[in-house]
Design an enzyme around this catalytic site. Structure first.
Site, PDB file in Angstrom:
ATOM      1  N   THR A   1       2.662   4.434  -1.056  1.00  0.00           N
ATOM      2  CA  THR A   1       2.312   5.375  -2.130  1.00  0.00           C
ATOM      3  C   THR A   1       3.539   6.195  -2.535  1.00  0.00           C
ATOM      4  O   THR A   1       4.574   6.153  -1.874  1.00  0.00           O
ATOM      5  CB  THR A   1       1.179   6.316  -1.668  1.00  0.00           C
ATOM      6  OG1 THR A   1       1.584   6.962  -0.459  1.00  0.00           O
ATOM      7  CG2 THR A   1      -0.094   5.546  -1.420  1.00  0.00           C
TER       8      THR A   1
ATOM      9  N   GLY B   1       0.826  -1.212   0.000  1.00  0.00           N
ATOM     10  CA  GLY B   1       0.000   0.000   0.000  1.00  0.00           C
ATOM     11  C   GLY B   1       0.850   1.248   0.000  1.00  0.00           C
ATOM     12  O   GLY B   1       0.314   2.348   0.111  1.00  0.00           O
TER      13      GLY B   1
ATOM     14  N   ALA C   1      -3.054  -1.492  -3.695  1.00  0.00           N
ATOM     15  CA  ALA C   1      -4.137  -0.502  -3.637  1.00  0.00           C
ATOM     16  C   ALA C   1      -3.576   0.783  -3.059  1.00  0.00           C
ATOM     17  O   ALA C   1      -2.799   0.753  -2.099  1.00  0.00           O
ATOM     18  CB  ALA C   1      -5.291  -1.007  -2.772  1.00  0.00           C
ATOM     19  N   SER C   2      -3.964   1.896  -3.639  1.00  0.00           N
ATOM     20  CA  SER C   2      -3.524   3.182  -3.101  1.00  0.00           C
ATOM     21  C   SER C   2      -4.272   3.496  -1.822  1.00  0.00           C
ATOM     22  O   SER C   2      -3.857   4.365  -1.048  1.00  0.00           O
ATOM     23  CB  SER C   2      -3.740   4.304  -4.126  1.00  0.00           C
ATOM     24  OG  SER C   2      -5.120   4.462  -4.399  1.00  0.00           O
ATOM     25  N   ASN C   3      -5.379   2.778  -1.574  1.00  0.00           N
ATOM     26  CA  ASN C   3      -6.132   2.986  -0.343  1.00  0.00           C
ATOM     27  C   ASN C   3      -6.925   1.714  -0.034  1.00  0.00           C
ATOM     28  O   ASN C   3      -7.678   1.251  -0.876  1.00  0.00           O
ATOM     29  CB  ASN C   3      -7.074   4.193  -0.487  1.00  0.00           C
ATOM     30  CG  ASN C   3      -7.555   4.684   0.849  1.00  0.00           C
ATOM     31  OD1 ASN C   3      -8.074   3.916   1.650  1.00  0.00           O
ATOM     32  ND2 ASN C   3      -7.380   5.964   1.109  1.00  0.00           N
TER      33      ASN C   3
ATOM     34  N   HIS D   1      -3.737  15.554   4.749  1.00  0.00           N
ATOM     35  CA  HIS D   1      -3.086  14.493   5.522  1.00  0.00           C
ATOM     36  C   HIS D   1      -2.190  15.090   6.600  1.00  0.00           C
ATOM     37  O   HIS D   1      -1.821  16.263   6.530  1.00  0.00           O
ATOM     38  CB  HIS D   1      -2.228  13.597   4.609  1.00  0.00           C
ATOM     39  CG  HIS D   1      -3.016  12.592   3.834  1.00  0.00           C
ATOM     40  ND1 HIS D   1      -3.514  12.864   2.577  1.00  0.00           N
ATOM     41  CD2 HIS D   1      -3.400  11.321   4.128  1.00  0.00           C
ATOM     42  CE1 HIS D   1      -4.167  11.799   2.135  1.00  0.00           C
ATOM     43  NE2 HIS D   1      -4.120  10.856   3.052  1.00  0.00           N
ATOM     44  N   HIS D   2      -1.759  14.216   7.520  1.00  0.00           N
ATOM     45  CA  HIS D   2      -0.822  14.577   8.595  1.00  0.00           C
ATOM     46  C   HIS D   2       0.518  15.071   8.015  1.00  0.00           C
ATOM     47  O   HIS D   2       0.872  14.751   6.874  1.00  0.00           O
ATOM     48  CB  HIS D   2      -0.577  13.362   9.497  1.00  0.00           C
ATOM     49  CG  HIS D   2      -0.138  12.140   8.747  1.00  0.00           C
ATOM     50  ND1 HIS D   2       1.177  11.876   8.450  1.00  0.00           N
ATOM     51  CD2 HIS D   2      -0.854  11.133   8.190  1.00  0.00           C
ATOM     52  CE1 HIS D   2       1.252  10.749   7.781  1.00  0.00           C
ATOM     53  NE2 HIS D   2       0.032  10.286   7.589  1.00  0.00           N
TER      54      HIS D   2
ATOM     55  N   LYS E   1       3.427  12.837   6.243  1.00  0.00           N
ATOM     56  CA  LYS E   1       3.250  12.147   4.956  1.00  0.00           C
ATOM     57  C   LYS E   1       4.344  12.570   3.991  1.00  0.00           C
ATOM     58  O   LYS E   1       4.595  13.756   3.792  1.00  0.00           O
ATOM     59  CB  LYS E   1       1.862  12.427   4.379  1.00  0.00           C
ATOM     60  CG  LYS E   1       1.599  11.633   3.116  1.00  0.00           C
ATOM     61  CD  LYS E   1       0.133  11.589   2.779  1.00  0.00           C
ATOM     62  CE  LYS E   1      -0.117  10.855   1.461  1.00  0.00           C
ATOM     63  NZ  LYS E   1       0.316   9.459   1.484  1.00  0.00           N
TER      64      LYS E   1
ATOM     65  N   THR F   1      -4.271   8.177  -3.204  1.00  0.00           N
ATOM     66  CA  THR F   1      -5.736   8.173  -3.330  1.00  0.00           C
ATOM     67  C   THR F   1      -6.205   9.313  -4.229  1.00  0.00           C
ATOM     68  O   THR F   1      -7.079   9.113  -5.084  1.00  0.00           O
ATOM     69  CB  THR F   1      -6.360   8.311  -1.917  1.00  0.00           C
ATOM     70  OG1 THR F   1      -5.843   7.253  -1.106  1.00  0.00           O
ATOM     71  CG2 THR F   1      -7.869   8.247  -1.968  1.00  0.00           C
TER      72      THR F   1
END
Ligand code: NAD
Length: 252
Positions: A77, A75, A100-102, A136-137, A140, A147
């Protein structure tokens, strides 16, 4: 299922909890400090590896798993310009890979609604301009989020007026900015705005705005548990299979 965890950060730790709750065995945990242990000897007997590391390390980690004949769920990214290469390697070697990206179910439902909405807007017109925002936080590492890129790709496939995206990420030093200012966004590109603040696990909003109204698709993740659970369910799905899979296969 005997699992390996590659990347023992926020996601790796959450995945460990879910694996234990669901009665799985954890045969190997690899993080930066013991990265050398990701080899055939340590991977022997592992059914599936779950890889959540960094944009700089994901490719090599996944490749090593495939070369050692271990199924891998990833996962991570920010590196997926090379995803197709690994998917090809996986097919050549008769291996198994899930990306999966999410991994959140709600986000994947949003991906479907997003494609349908783009096709509808393409059909009815209405003077709508589309944009995407992701929040996002501050830890990241990549921007825009994987996503947000998946959302943009879903729009590009279904809305003829859009042929690409640009990232508008004010204040993110390491962002892969394609343009400096919002006003520079060409008409055939979707603007993705990246915001980094606090501890936010992830908010994605697709906005269609006309002169008269605003239509939004919005998803907010409340915690990482849903992401880790999705990744473990993907690992259970992949176990014993060959081939290349994503969330659409799982949701079928
Ligand atoms: N697809 C999804 O649903 C989803 C969900 C959350 C996060 N992510 C992505 O997953 C990745 C990890 O997220 P996180 O929040 O756990 O980050 P994190 O920074 O908390 O954890 C990453 C971990 O990887 C480790 N690492 C670095 N190099 C390594 C190597 N060579 N081998 C093994 N481990 C190594 C780091 O030491 C760290 O512990 C990011 O790319 C993030 O965007 C994806």
């Amino acid at each position: 299922m005997k699992a390996a965890i590659i990347g023992y950060g926020k996601m790796g730790r959450e995945i460990e909890r879910i694996l234990r709750e669901r009665g799985h065995e954890i045969g190997l945990i690899v993080d930066q400090a013991n990265a050398g242990e990701l080899d055939a000897a340590h991977l022997a007997g592992i059914d599936v590896a779950l890889e959540f590391t960094t944009p700089a390390t994901a490719y090599d980690n996944i490749r090593t798993c495939l070369e050692c004949g271990v199924a891998v769920v990833s996962g991570t990214t920010g590196w997926t310009d090379r995803l197709a290469e690994l998917q090809e390697l996986c097919r050549e070697r008769g291996g198994a890979m899930f990306y999966a990206s999410n991994y959140c179910l709600g986000v994947n439902l949003m991906f479907r609604l997003n494609r349908q909405l783009a096709a509808l807007v393409g059909r009815v017109g209405g003077g709508y301009e589309v944009r995407i925002e992701e929040v996002h936080h501050t830890q990241k590492k990549d921007a825009p989020s994987g996503t947000a890129i998946t959302l943009a790709e879903g729009i590009i496939e279904n809305l003829p007026s859009k042929r690409g995206w640009v990232n508008f990420a004010p204040g993110i030093a390491h962002a892969t900015n394609r343009v400096e200012r919002s006003e520079d966004t060409p008409a055939d590109r979707i603007e993705i705005r990246s915001v980094r603040e606090g501890m936010v696990p992830g908010i994605h909003t697709v906005t269609y705005e006309s002169e008269d109204d605003i239509l939004e698709l919005r998803h907010e993740i409340k915690n990482r548990r849903t992401l880790a659970q999705g990744a473990v369910v993907a690992a259970e799905f992949l176990c014993g299979k060959r081939g290349v899979y994503g969330m659409d296969d799982l949701l079928k």
